[in-house]
Design a protein around this motif. Structure first.
Motif, short mmCIF file in Angstrom:
data_model
loop_
_atom_site.label_atom_id
_atom_site.label_comp_id
_atom_site.label_asym_id
_atom_site.label_seq_id
_atom_site.Cartn_x
_atom_site.Cartn_y
_atom_site.Cartn_z
N ARG A 11 -7.66 0.80 -2.84
CA ARG A 11 -8.52 2.11 -2.52
C ARG A 11 -8.67 2.91 -3.43
NH1 ARG A 11 -7.23 6.94 1.18
NH2 ARG A 11 -9.18 7.23 1.51
N GLY A 25 -5.56 -2.81 2.77
CA GLY A 25 -5.05 -1.54 3.47
C GLY A 25 -4.21 -1.04 4.59
N GLY A 63 -13.05 3.37 -1.40
CA GLY A 63 -13.01 2.06 -0.34
C GLY A 63 -12.55 1.54 -2.04
#
Length: 210
Positions: free
Chosen positions: A100, A116, A194
């Motif tokens: 990220r 994540g 992201g």
């Protein structure tokens, strides 16, 4: 694991990198590397002893964008810094990615699965002081919105904003003392909230004690 206020995630295990990573020099550029295979989630055991008093601990991350060094602050987060040192010594972070990257906010890594949602299989809790702020170079731990204040797995983030504007809910484990140009190079690959535009691999995390 989703981070409250769009901040960060959990943290966990290990396996071996798929592609070959070529070490990048600390000149603000990133090597083109293959994404590593995901590592196993969980499976680690939390250390039971704190770090040795009077000893300075640093984590050195060798990445495909260069190196950066984090000086740990055991007084701020005794359980979590001991966990980070144990995980680094076990090779937990080797062959993982920064999954990220949010320009003007944080870069986040430490998830063995790269999704994540991964972590070491345990949590530590070191609640930060209520006056904690998260400024550029601060290294803190990601947690899920439902987790208690100061909860940590293995996922960490480096703040790139002058002030990230986060509430004092994330355990602070230290500061980047060398290699902010590497952090900036990783940040430059962010395209939103992201994954970065190309894989950024932690080739090796080592512990320095003095």
């Amino acid at each position: 694991m989703v981070l409250a206020l769009a901040a960060c995630g959990g943290g966990d295990d290990e396996s071996d990198a798929a592609g070959t990573t070529s070490a990048a020099s600390n000149d603000g550029t990133c090597a083109s590397v293959d994404a590593p295979d995901p590592k196993a989630d969980g499976g680690q055991t939390a250390p039971t002893e704190p770090l040795a008093p009077g000893t300075t601990y640093k984590l050195v991350f060798r990445t495909s964008c260069g190196d950066f060094t984090v000086r740990l602050d055991p007084k701020s987060a005794p359980k979590t810094t001991a966990s980070l040192v144990a995980l680094a010594k076990a090779g937990f972070y080797d062959g993982t990615t920064f999954h990220r990257v949010v320009p003007g906010f944080v870069i986040q890594g430490g998830d063995p699965t790269g999704t994540g949602t991964g972590g070491p299989g345990y949590q530590t809790v070191d609640a930060p002081p209520t006056d904690t702020t998260y400024s550029a170079g601060v290294v803190a731990m990601a947690k899920g919105a439902a987790d208690p204040v100061g909860a940590s797995g293995s996922q960490f983030f480096v703040v790139t904003a002058p002030d990230a504007g986060l509430p004092p809910e994330y355990a602070v484990v230290g500061n980047v003392t060398q290699g902010m140009e590497t952090v900036s190079a990783i940040e430059a690959l962010g395209t939103g909230d992201g994954p970065p535009s190309q894989p950024v691999v932690i080739e090796k995390a080592t512990v320095e004690e003095s």
